[in-house]
Structures are given as structure tokens and as C-alpha cells.
Write a protein that holds these residues in place. Sequence first.
Motif, short mmCIF file in Angstrom:
data_model
loop_
_atom_site.label_atom_id
_atom_site.label_comp_id
_atom_site.label_asym_id
_atom_site.label_seq_id
_atom_site.Cartn_x
_atom_site.Cartn_y
_atom_site.Cartn_z
N VAL A 278 0.83 -1.20 0.00
CA VAL A 278 0.00 0.00 0.00
C VAL A 278 0.87 1.25 0.00
O VAL A 278 0.55 2.25 -0.66
CB VAL A 278 -0.96 0.01 1.21
N ILE A 279 1.99 1.21 0.72
CA ILE A 279 2.92 2.34 0.71
C ILE A 279 3.47 2.56 -0.69
O ILE A 279 3.54 3.69 -1.18
CB ILE A 279 4.08 2.10 1.71
N ILE A 280 3.85 1.47 -1.37
CA ILE A 280 4.33 1.57 -2.76
C ILE A 280 3.23 2.15 -3.65
O ILE A 280 3.49 3.03 -4.48
CB ILE A 280 4.76 0.18 -3.30
N ALA A 281 2.00 1.67 -3.48
CA ALA A 281 0.87 2.18 -4.27
C ALA A 281 0.67 3.67 -4.03
O ALA A 281 0.39 4.44 -4.96
CB ALA A 281 -0.40 1.41 -3.94
N ALA A 282 0.83 4.10 -2.77
CA ALA A 282 0.66 5.51 -2.43
C ALA A 282 1.72 6.37 -3.12
O ALA A 282 1.40 7.43 -3.67
CB ALA A 282 0.75 5.70 -0.91
N VAL A 283 2.96 5.91 -3.11
CA VAL A 283 4.04 6.66 -3.77
C VAL A 283 3.74 6.82 -5.26
O VAL A 283 3.88 7.91 -5.83
CB VAL A 283 5.40 5.95 -3.57
N VAL A 284 3.29 5.72 -5.88
CA VAL A 284 2.95 5.77 -7.31
C VAL A 284 1.79 6.72 -7.55
O VAL A 284 1.82 7.55 -8.48
CB VAL A 284 2.60 4.36 -7.83
N MET A 285 0.73 6.64 -6.70
CA MET A 285 -0.44 7.49 -6.89
C MET A 285 -0.11 8.96 -6.66
O MET A 285 -0.63 9.84 -7.35
CB MET A 285 -1.57 7.04 -5.96
N PHE A 286 0.77 9.25 -5.69
CA PHE A 286 1.18 10.63 -5.46
C PHE A 286 1.92 11.17 -6.69
O PHE A 286 1.74 12.32 -7.08
CB PHE A 286 2.06 10.74 -4.22
N TRP A 287 2.75 10.33 -7.29
CA TRP A 287 3.48 10.74 -8.49
C TRP A 287 2.50 10.99 -9.64
O TRP A 287 2.62 11.99 -10.36
CB TRP A 287 4.50 9.68 -8.89
N VAL A 288 1.53 10.10 -9.79
CA VAL A 288 0.52 10.26 -10.84
C VAL A 288 -0.28 11.54 -10.59
O VAL A 288 -0.61 12.29 -11.52
CB VAL A 288 -0.43 9.04 -10.89
N GLY A 289 -0.59 11.82 -9.31
CA GLY A 289 -1.32 13.02 -8.97
C GLY A 289 -0.56 14.29 -9.35
O GLY A 289 -1.14 15.23 -9.90
N GLU A 290 0.72 14.30 -9.06
CA GLU A 290 1.54 15.46 -9.43
C GLU A 290 1.58 15.63 -10.95
O GLU A 290 1.50 16.76 -11.47
CB GLU A 290 2.97 15.28 -8.89
N TRP A 291 1.71 14.52 -11.66
CA TRP A 291 1.73 14.58 -13.13
C TRP A 291 0.40 15.11 -13.67
O TRP A 291 0.38 15.95 -14.56
CB TRP A 291 2.00 13.17 -13.68
N ALA A 292 -0.70 14.63 -13.09
CA ALA A 292 -2.03 15.05 -13.55
C ALA A 292 -2.24 16.54 -13.32
O ALA A 292 -2.81 17.23 -14.18
CB ALA A 292 -3.11 14.24 -12.84
#
Length: 200
Positions: free
Chosen positions: A173-187
Motif C-alpha cells: 500500500v505504501i508503494i501504491a501511495a508513492v505511485v499514486m502521489f506521483w501520478v497526482g503530481e503529473w495530472a
Amino acid sequence: MGPIIPINEISQELNFLIAFVIGIGFGFALEQAGFSSSRKLAGMFYGYDTTVLKVFFTAALVGLIGLGLLNHFEMIDMSIVYINEYYMNSAIIGGVIMGIGFIVGGFCPGTSVCAAAIGKIDAMAYLGGSLIGIFIFGETYPLWKDLYIKNYLGDIKLSTALGLSDGLMVFLVIIAAVVMFWVGEWAEKKFNRPDITKEI
């Protein structure tokens, strides 16, 4: 109130008082995060503002890691922590309905109460519609009961369903959060709307 009540035998009245204080604090945190703005909340769906993702994912991580550590050091009895029972059909259908309501109205039930509390008319209308929907569902429940309780899976955890240890589940879940935060910044960079976000 989780495992505090059965361990310390807190009275029902004190339980309600603690829940009330926590609720006020939660509402204050929502307002401070800007979640009383329907434009900010809708920004999650359009990609120009992913604050909702960041705040709630961070809150989930803090709770997840905190419970994991407390359980590891035997400071909490996870066997008496309540886990919501899972009805697959209800979760999917309810998620779709709430998602549509979220994007159309710009609020979820919690944020609508927060925004209504500071006097926002659109939130009051949304909250009123929610209460009407709850009333209609309650009155027509026998019509939906079979669909509602279909595919009942009990109080199952995701780690159990996937056959993973709780520790590994926390790590994933921590890995998923890091990925989602990166996707959020990109979006936010991709779909930036300065004319909207500056007004929020």
C-alpha cells in the motif's frame, strides 16, 4: 471508537462525547484542507487538483502503519477492532452511485456536512438530497434487499483475500501511495487550470 471501549469499559455517553469531539476535529481538518469547496473536490475527477487523493491516502497510510506497529508491539488487540462487513454487489453499485453524486454535486457526504456548516448553499442542497435518498432507500429496502446482500464476503481484510501477511500488505500500500502521489503530481501539471485553482 475501536478497541478502547471494551478494554476500558467507557460508558455509552462518554463514547458519544468522544465521537462528537473527534467528528468536530475531522470537520475542522476537512475545512482547513479546502474540502468545503466543491471545485476543489471535483478537481480530483478532472485531474487539475489531487489534494483529495493526497490527504485521504496519507490519512489511510498513517492509520494503516500506526495499527501495524501497535499490533506488532502488542499494544493493541486487533481481534477486537471492528472490520466492516463486505457485500460485493453493494460496494460496487454504491461506489458507482456515490462517484456519480460526487462529480455531479461536488461533495461526498462528509464534505457536504463540512461545507453546509460554514453556510454554503450548494452543500446544503446536496446534503438535503442525500437525506432524501437515504429516506427513499430505507422505505424501499425490501425491493433491494436481495441485491444488497448478494455476494456477502463477511468481515474480510484485503490481505486475507490476497493471501498476504499484514506486513507485506502495508508495504504494498505504501508503494501504491508513492505511485499514486506521483501520478497526482503529473495530472496536476497536465490538466492545470490556474483560473480555477487560484479561486479555491
